[in-house]
Enzyme design. Structure first.
Site, mmCIF file in Angstrom:
data_model
loop_
_atom_site.group_PDB
_atom_site.id
_atom_site.type_symbol
_atom_site.label_atom_id
_atom_site.label_comp_id
_atom_site.label_asym_id
_atom_site.label_seq_id
_atom_site.Cartn_x
_atom_site.Cartn_y
_atom_site.Cartn_z
ATOM 1 N N ASP A 1 -16.392 25.520 33.705
ATOM 2 C CA ASP A 1 -16.338 25.601 32.610
ATOM 3 C C ASP A 1 -17.294 25.704 31.441
ATOM 4 O O ASP A 1 -18.548 25.302 32.254
ATOM 5 C CB ASP A 1 -15.552 25.152 31.513
ATOM 6 C CG ASP A 1 -14.479 25.401 30.116
ATOM 7 O OD1 ASP A 1 -13.330 25.070 30.216
ATOM 8 O OD2 ASP A 1 -15.401 26.134 29.672
ATOM 9 N N ASP B 1 -21.887 28.487 32.865
ATOM 10 C CA ASP B 1 -21.481 29.819 31.610
ATOM 11 C C ASP B 1 -21.397 31.127 32.473
ATOM 12 O O ASP B 1 -22.944 31.519 33.737
ATOM 13 C CB ASP B 1 -22.923 30.329 31.006
ATOM 14 C CG ASP B 1 -22.577 31.274 30.103
ATOM 15 O OD1 ASP B 1 -21.747 31.759 30.272
ATOM 16 O OD2 ASP B 1 -23.567 32.175 28.544
ATOM 17 N N ILE B 2 -20.399 31.970 32.852
ATOM 18 C CA ILE B 2 -20.659 32.431 34.075
ATOM 19 C C ILE B 2 -21.333 34.002 33.750
ATOM 20 O O ILE B 2 -20.619 34.924 34.345
ATOM 21 C CB ILE B 2 -18.859 32.749 34.298
ATOM 22 C CG1 ILE B 2 -17.846 33.081 33.106
ATOM 23 C CG2 ILE B 2 -17.991 32.009 35.242
ATOM 24 C CD1 ILE B 2 -16.759 34.129 33.349
ATOM 25 N N ASN C 1 -10.316 33.231 35.781
ATOM 26 C CA ASN C 1 -10.110 33.291 34.058
ATOM 27 C C ASN C 1 -10.735 33.173 32.804
ATOM 28 O O ASN C 1 -9.958 33.674 31.753
ATOM 29 C CB ASN C 1 -9.348 31.571 34.551
ATOM 30 C CG ASN C 1 -8.205 31.173 33.538
ATOM 31 O OD1 ASN C 1 -7.623 31.726 33.325
ATOM 32 N ND2 ASN C 1 -9.146 30.597 32.622
ATOM 33 N N TYR D 1 -11.825 43.503 24.249
ATOM 34 C CA TYR D 1 -10.916 43.084 25.048
ATOM 35 C C TYR D 1 -10.361 44.021 26.069
ATOM 36 O O TYR D 1 -10.021 43.582 27.294
ATOM 37 C CB TYR D 1 -10.576 42.153 24.092
ATOM 38 C CG TYR D 1 -9.161 41.380 24.890
ATOM 39 C CD1 TYR D 1 -10.127 40.128 25.336
ATOM 40 C CD2 TYR D 1 -7.986 41.683 25.050
ATOM 41 C CE1 TYR D 1 -9.342 39.081 26.253
ATOM 42 C CE2 TYR D 1 -7.577 40.607 25.512
ATOM 43 C CZ TYR D 1 -7.666 39.154 26.808
ATOM 44 O OH TYR D 1 -7.177 38.130 27.326
ATOM 45 N N LYS E 1 -10.725 44.119 30.045
ATOM 46 C CA LYS E 1 -9.688 44.026 30.929
ATOM 47 C C LYS E 1 -9.383 44.657 31.617
ATOM 48 O O LYS E 1 -9.562 44.900 32.791
ATOM 49 C CB LYS E 1 -8.313 43.428 30.276
ATOM 50 C CG LYS E 1 -9.175 42.038 29.449
ATOM 51 C CD LYS E 1 -8.814 40.594 30.396
ATOM 52 C CE LYS E 1 -9.264 39.332 29.813
ATOM 53 N NZ LYS E 1 -9.578 38.478 30.820
HETATM 54 P P1 NAP Z 1 -8.897 29.813 26.493
HETATM 55 O O1 NAP Z 1 -7.619 29.078 25.895
HETATM 56 O O2 NAP Z 1 -10.040 29.814 25.560
HETATM 57 O O3 NAP Z 1 -9.289 28.987 27.427
HETATM 58 C C1 NAP Z 1 -10.545 29.651 28.516
HETATM 59 C C2 NAP Z 1 -11.886 28.367 28.858
HETATM 60 O O4 NAP Z 1 -13.058 29.634 29.559
HETATM 61 C C3 NAP Z 1 -12.406 27.680 27.562
HETATM 62 O O5 NAP Z 1 -12.346 26.550 27.479
HETATM 63 C C4 NAP Z 1 -13.318 28.649 27.183
HETATM 64 O O6 NAP Z 1 -14.041 27.675 26.868
HETATM 65 C C5 NAP Z 1 -14.014 28.624 28.913
HETATM 66 N N1 NAP Z 1 -15.110 29.633 28.413
HETATM 67 C C6 NAP Z 1 -15.078 31.175 27.271
HETATM 68 N N2 NAP Z 1 -16.699 31.543 27.882
HETATM 69 C C7 NAP Z 1 -16.616 31.015 29.042
HETATM 70 C C8 NAP Z 1 -18.120 31.252 29.767
HETATM 71 N N3 NAP Z 1 -18.929 31.959 30.113
HETATM 72 N N4 NAP Z 1 -18.289 30.608 30.812
HETATM 73 C C9 NAP Z 1 -17.236 29.366 31.464
HETATM 74 N N5 NAP Z 1 -16.460 29.300 30.771
HETATM 75 C C10 NAP Z 1 -15.852 30.248 29.961
HETATM 76 O O7 NAP Z 1 -8.070 30.741 27.054
HETATM 77 P P2 NAP Z 1 -6.671 31.523 27.794
HETATM 78 O O8 NAP Z 1 -5.772 31.225 26.290
HETATM 79 O O9 NAP Z 1 -6.264 30.316 28.576
HETATM 80 O O10 NAP Z 1 -6.800 32.135 28.876
HETATM 81 C C11 NAP Z 1 -7.514 32.594 29.940
HETATM 82 C C12 NAP Z 1 -7.669 34.537 30.787
HETATM 83 O O11 NAP Z 1 -5.990 34.543 30.071
HETATM 84 C C13 NAP Z 1 -8.573 34.560 29.562
HETATM 85 O O12 NAP Z 1 -9.194 35.677 30.497
HETATM 86 C C14 NAP Z 1 -7.244 35.229 29.074
HETATM 87 O O13 NAP Z 1 -8.559 36.468 27.921
HETATM 88 C C15 NAP Z 1 -6.722 35.678 29.626
HETATM 89 N N6 NAP Z 1 -5.187 36.031 28.503
HETATM 90 C C16 NAP Z 1 -4.516 35.139 28.219
HETATM 91 C C17 NAP Z 1 -3.504 35.496 27.212
HETATM 92 C C18 NAP Z 1 -3.205 34.847 26.028
HETATM 93 O O14 NAP Z 1 -1.477 34.780 26.151
HETATM 94 N N7 NAP Z 1 -3.697 33.202 26.101
HETATM 95 C C19 NAP Z 1 -2.901 36.607 27.269
HETATM 96 C C20 NAP Z 1 -3.476 37.984 28.828
HETATM 97 C C21 NAP Z 1 -5.016 36.866 28.966
HETATM 98 P P3 NAP Z 1 -14.738 28.292 25.047
HETATM 99 O O15 NAP Z 1 -13.348 27.357 24.105
HETATM 100 O O16 NAP Z 1 -15.712 27.264 24.183
HETATM 101 O O17 NAP Z 1 -14.325 29.526 24.837
#
Ligand code: NAP
Length: 252
Positions: free
Chosen positions: A38, A64-65, A91, A155, A159
């Site tokens: 992360d 940072d990815i 992810n 976004y 994707k």
């Molecule tokens: P989340 O709760 O925001 O968790 C994502 C994690 O990735 C956070 O800890 C975030 O840190 C970290 N991150 C952000 N930028 C990064 C970077 N540059 N390098 C390394 N880590 C980083 O997101 P989520 O809802 O679990 O979503 C996970 C994935 O599922 C994402 O790809 C999202 O687009 C996809 N998705 C989610 C949903 C949904 O409904 N939740 C729906 C469709 C797709 P920070 O908190 O500092 O940003």
């Protein structure tokens, strides 16, 4: 009981919370050793503690990815520590929503950097290891939004790009027995969706065939399946885990 990914080494990005933490938890339950990544190491302390108590082997790395040097370093540390890399789950992702006229160049660039360039860099960094093993599983987390979503030009495009990257790498890497697939979540209850304005959340819920959000475990199950040998002949596919939303418009 036979565990699906016993002794496999899995890198999960964005593993500190939400969907990423659930994926890490599920893969660990199924026997994998987990490299948790992360952007900040403090985000990983809770999940590392939880998985350690479970008896799982873990390595946590802050990276940072969207930065190539950090990704290369992260993969090198994972390889040094565990010796192999069997599974990569791309992810980590971010949202910076806004209508076209109001979307800043910075919001466009940040979302593209994390959501599209990040997975590209991670795939590139694990490739040599998976190629030399003649095996590997890559699962990219896209979103149902790749089909189009108002207010998410950056976004959805990121994707959609990741869908194309998935399909292209599936073709390129198949001869090395590396499978590349994607999971496209619909609306899932996570910190990301909890941060959305209430009006946007309820509009999305009204469009949801099931009338409710999915859970992080719904996504983790699909990722675990695609990471396992149960999915050995599945390649280049986009598995929508969205309660049917990708099937079309609801007529209410
Ligand atoms: P989340 O709760 O925001 O968790 C994502 C994690 O990735 C956070 O800890 C975030 O840190 C970290 N991150 C952000 N930028 C990064 C970077 N540059 N390098 C390394 N880590 C980083 O997101 P989520 O809802 O679990 O979503 C996970 C994935 O599922 C994402 O790809 C999202 O687009 C996809 N998705 C989610 C949903 C949904 O409904 N939740 C729906 C469709 C797709 P920070 O908190 O500092 O940003």
């Amino acid at each position: 009981m036979l565990k699906r990914v016993q002794d496999k080494v899995a890198i999960v990005t964005g593993a500190g919370q939400g969907i990423g933490a659930a994926i890490a938890r599920r893969l660990a339950h199924e026997g994998a050793k987990i490299v948790l990544v992360d952007i900040k190491s403090e985000f990983l302390s809770d999940i590392v503690q939880e998985l350690t108590q479970l008896g799982a082997e873990t390595l946590s790395i802050a990276a940072d990815i969207s930065k190539k040097t950090q990704v290369v370093d992260m993969v090198a540390k994972a390889k040094d520590h565990f010796g192999t890399i069997d599974i990569l789950v791309n992810n980590a992702g971010i949202i910076r929503d806004g209508y076209l006229a109001k979307m800043s160049e910075d919001d466009w660039d940040k979302v593209m950097d994390v959501n599209l360039k990040g997975p590209f860099l991670c795939c590139q960094a694990v490739f040599d290891t998976m190629k030399s093993q003649n095996s590997g599983k890559i699962v990219n987390i896209v979103s149902r939004s790749w089909l189009g979503n108002i207010g998410q030009a950056n976004y959805s495009a990121s994707k959609g790009g990741l869908v194309s990257l998935t399909r292209t790498l599936a073709l390129e890497l198949a001869r090395f027995q590396i499978n590349v697939n994607a999971v496209a979540p619909g609306l899932i209850e996570t910190p990301m969706t909890r941060s959305m304005p209430e009006e946007a959340r309820s509009r999305l819920l009204r469009m949801q065939p099931t009338g409710k959000m999915g859970s992080v475990d719904d996504i983790a199950s699909a990722v675990c399946f695609l990471s396992s040998n149960d999915a050995a002949f599945i390649n280049g596919q986009i598995l929508h885990v969205d309660g049917g939303k990708s099937c079309g418009l609801l007529s209410l």
